[in-house]
Design a protein around this motif. Structure first.
Motif, PDB file in Angstrom:
ATOM      1  N   UNK A 196       0.989  -0.991  -0.019  1.00  0.00           N
ATOM      2  CA  UNK A 196      -0.345  -0.281  -0.447  1.00  0.00           C
ATOM      3  C   UNK A 196       1.011   1.296   0.702  1.00  0.00           C
ATOM      4  N   UNK A 197       0.500   2.077  -1.239  1.00  0.00           N
ATOM      5  CA  UNK A 197       1.090   3.325  -0.824  1.00  0.00           C
ATOM      6  C   UNK A 197       1.310   3.724   0.661  1.00  0.00           C
ATOM      7  N   UNK A 198       2.767   4.487   0.969  1.00  0.00           N
ATOM      8  CA  UNK A 198       3.068   5.532   1.574  1.00  0.00           C
ATOM      9  C   UNK A 198       3.355   6.983   1.755  1.00  0.00           C
ATOM     10  N   UNK A 199       2.882   7.686   2.369  1.00  0.00           N
ATOM     11  CA  UNK A 199       4.053   9.589   2.240  1.00  0.00           C
ATOM     12  C   UNK A 199       4.681   9.738   3.462  1.00  0.00           C
ATOM     13  N   UNK A 200       5.655  10.350   2.809  1.00  0.00           N
ATOM     14  CA  UNK A 200       6.661  11.464   4.058  1.00  0.00           C
ATOM     15  C   UNK A 200       5.698  12.961   3.425  1.00  0.00           C
ATOM     16  N   UNK A 201       4.658  13.634   4.551  1.00  0.00           N
ATOM     17  CA  UNK A 201       4.671  14.532   4.981  1.00  0.00           C
ATOM     18  C   UNK A 201       5.311  15.144   6.258  1.00  0.00           C
ATOM     19  N   UNK A 202       5.670  16.688   5.276  1.00  0.00           N
ATOM     20  CA  UNK A 202       6.684  17.633   6.056  1.00  0.00           C
ATOM     21  C   UNK A 202       5.942  18.915   6.114  1.00  0.00           C
ATOM     22  N   UNK A 203       5.934  18.669   7.055  1.00  0.00           N
ATOM     23  CA  UNK A 203       5.129  20.855   7.847  1.00  0.00           C
ATOM     24  C   UNK A 203       6.659  21.451   8.239  1.00  0.00           C
ATOM     25  N   UNK A 204       6.518  22.191   7.279  1.00  0.00           N
ATOM     26  CA  UNK A 204       7.570  23.455   7.726  1.00  0.00           C
ATOM     27  C   UNK A 204       7.227  24.539   7.957  1.00  0.00           C
ATOM     28  N   UNK A 205       7.546  24.859   9.572  1.00  0.00           N
ATOM     29  CA  UNK A 205       6.649  26.267  10.180  1.00  0.00           C
ATOM     30  C   UNK A 205       7.782  27.230   9.661  1.00  0.00           C
ATOM     31  N   UNK A 206       9.338  27.164   9.426  1.00  0.00           N
ATOM     32  CA  UNK A 206       9.504  28.219   9.875  1.00  0.00           C
ATOM     33  C   UNK A 206      11.131  27.855   8.899  1.00  0.00           C
ATOM     34  N   UNK A 207      11.767  28.799   8.371  1.00  0.00           N
ATOM     35  CA  UNK A 207      12.992  28.354   7.395  1.00  0.00           C
ATOM     36  C   UNK A 207      13.668  29.786   7.301  1.00  0.00           C
ATOM     37  N   UNK A 208      14.710  29.143   7.389  1.00  0.00           N
ATOM     38  CA  UNK A 208      15.729  30.922   6.811  1.00  0.00           C
ATOM     39  C   UNK A 208      15.800  30.396   5.284  1.00  0.00           C
ATOM     40  N   UNK A 209      16.666  30.764   4.395  1.00  0.00           N
ATOM     41  CA  UNK A 209      17.228  31.226   3.445  1.00  0.00           C
ATOM     42  C   UNK A 209      19.077  30.924   3.332  1.00  0.00           C
ATOM     43  N   UNK A 210      19.084  29.748   2.829  1.00  0.00           N
ATOM     44  CA  UNK A 210      20.734  29.406   3.031  1.00  0.00           C
ATOM     45  C   UNK A 210      20.895  28.613   2.415  1.00  0.00           C
ATOM     46  N   UNK A 211      22.535  28.487   2.298  1.00  0.00           N
ATOM     47  CA  UNK A 211      23.168  27.523   0.406  1.00  0.00           C
ATOM     48  C   UNK A 211      23.093  26.010   0.748  1.00  0.00           C
ATOM     49  N   UNK A 212      23.030  26.096   2.273  1.00  0.00           N
ATOM     50  CA  UNK A 212      23.000  24.341   2.931  1.00  0.00           C
ATOM     51  C   UNK A 212      21.398  24.350   2.116  1.00  0.00           C
ATOM     52  N   UNK A 213      20.056  24.554   2.152  1.00  0.00           N
ATOM     53  CA  UNK A 213      18.782  24.082   2.015  1.00  0.00           C
ATOM     54  C   UNK A 213      18.814  24.066   0.201  1.00  0.00           C
ATOM     55  N   UNK A 214      19.713  25.074  -0.334  1.00  0.00           N
ATOM     56  CA  UNK A 214      20.189  25.076  -1.900  1.00  0.00           C
ATOM     57  C   UNK A 214      20.466  23.527  -1.761  1.00  0.00           C
ATOM     58  N   UNK A 215      21.308  23.594  -1.277  1.00  0.00           N
ATOM     59  CA  UNK A 215      21.859  21.850  -1.140  1.00  0.00           C
ATOM     60  C   UNK A 215      21.528  20.386  -1.392  1.00  0.00           C
ATOM     61  N   UNK A 216      20.495  21.037  -0.061  1.00  0.00           N
ATOM     62  CA  UNK A 216      19.699  20.252  -0.355  1.00  0.00           C
ATOM     63  C   UNK A 216      18.920  19.267  -0.715  1.00  0.00           C
ATOM     64  N   UNK A 217      18.179  20.702  -1.470  1.00  0.00           N
ATOM     65  CA  UNK A 217      17.009  20.800  -2.493  1.00  0.00           C
ATOM     66  C   UNK A 217      17.186  19.831  -3.881  1.00  0.00           C
ATOM     67  N   UNK A 218      18.781  20.343  -3.952  1.00  0.00           N
ATOM     68  CA  UNK A 218      19.717  19.586  -5.222  1.00  0.00           C
ATOM     69  C   UNK A 218      19.801  18.334  -5.305  1.00  0.00           C
ATOM     70  N   UNK A 219      20.192  17.271  -3.803  1.00  0.00           N
ATOM     71  CA  UNK A 219      20.594  16.808  -3.526  1.00  0.00           C
ATOM     72  C   UNK A 219      18.963  15.565  -3.253  1.00  0.00           C
ATOM     73  N   UNK A 220      17.979  15.369  -3.265  1.00  0.00           N
ATOM     74  CA  UNK A 220      16.932  15.172  -2.132  1.00  0.00           C
ATOM     75  C   UNK A 220      16.777  13.518  -3.568  1.00  0.00           C
ATOM     76  N   UNK A 221      16.118  14.674  -4.537  1.00  0.00           N
ATOM     77  CA  UNK A 221      16.243  14.030  -5.972  1.00  0.00           C
ATOM     78  C   UNK A 221      16.627  11.745  -5.740  1.00  0.00           C
ATOM     79  N   UNK A 222      17.863  12.446  -5.357  1.00  0.00           N
ATOM     80  CA  UNK A 222      18.740  10.957  -5.685  1.00  0.00           C
ATOM     81  C   UNK A 222      18.788  10.451  -4.793  1.00  0.00           C
ATOM     82  N   UNK A 223      18.036  10.739  -3.249  1.00  0.00           N
ATOM     83  CA  UNK A 223      18.095   9.861  -2.631  1.00  0.00           C
ATOM     84  C   UNK A 223      16.813   9.686  -2.451  1.00  0.00           C
ATOM     85  N   UNK A 224      15.823  10.366  -2.942  1.00  0.00           N
ATOM     86  CA  UNK A 224      14.326   9.533  -3.192  1.00  0.00           C
ATOM     87  C   UNK A 224      14.589   8.586  -3.915  1.00  0.00           C
TER      88      UNK A 224
END
Length: 118
Positions: A1-29
């Motif tokens: 049966x399908x499962x989901x990862x659900x994230x609720x992000x309440x507070x984020x601050x722009x940072x170069x680390x976040x850009x790197x995270x978004x660029x790399x996450x698909x390869x982990x999925x």
């Protein structure tokens, strides 16, 4: 049966680390057949209060969702996000194509009857 990862992000601050995270996450999925269904799109609050954004990732099943989150590849990039974003993540099972919400109501009714009889 399908499962989901659900994230609720309440507070984020722009940072170069976040850009790197978004660029790399698909390869982990990819090894777990994970795919984004929602990735911080526009939302309208129609009940209650909501601050932040939503991410919803679909997996073929719970094993894949849990495997992805625990994987060395994801754990390696995780601090790129957690050091800069406050939020909650859950893994939740979906429902099948024959799901009937009346069956859930029957479970609630039984629990209510058991409480009344106690």
């Amino acid at each position: 049966m399908t499962a989901y990862a659900l994230a609720h992000f309440r507070d984020s601050r722009p940072h170069t680390d976040l850009i790197a995270y978004v660029e790399k996450i698909q390869a982990t999925l990819d090894p777990y057949a994970g795919r984004f269904l929602v990735h911080g799109g526009a939302l309208d609050v129609v009940e209650g209060e909501w601050r932040g954004s939503v991410v919803l990732i679909e997996f073929p099943g719970r094993a894949e969702a849990e495997g992805w989150y625990a994987s060395p590849a994801y754990q390696e990039i995780l601090p790129l996000r957690t050091d800069h974003v406050v939020g909650d993540i859950v893994i939740v099972d979906g429902v099948g194509p024959d799901y009937d919400p009346a069956e859930k109501a029957a479970v609630f009714r039984e629990a209510l009857a058991a409480e009344a009889g106690a």
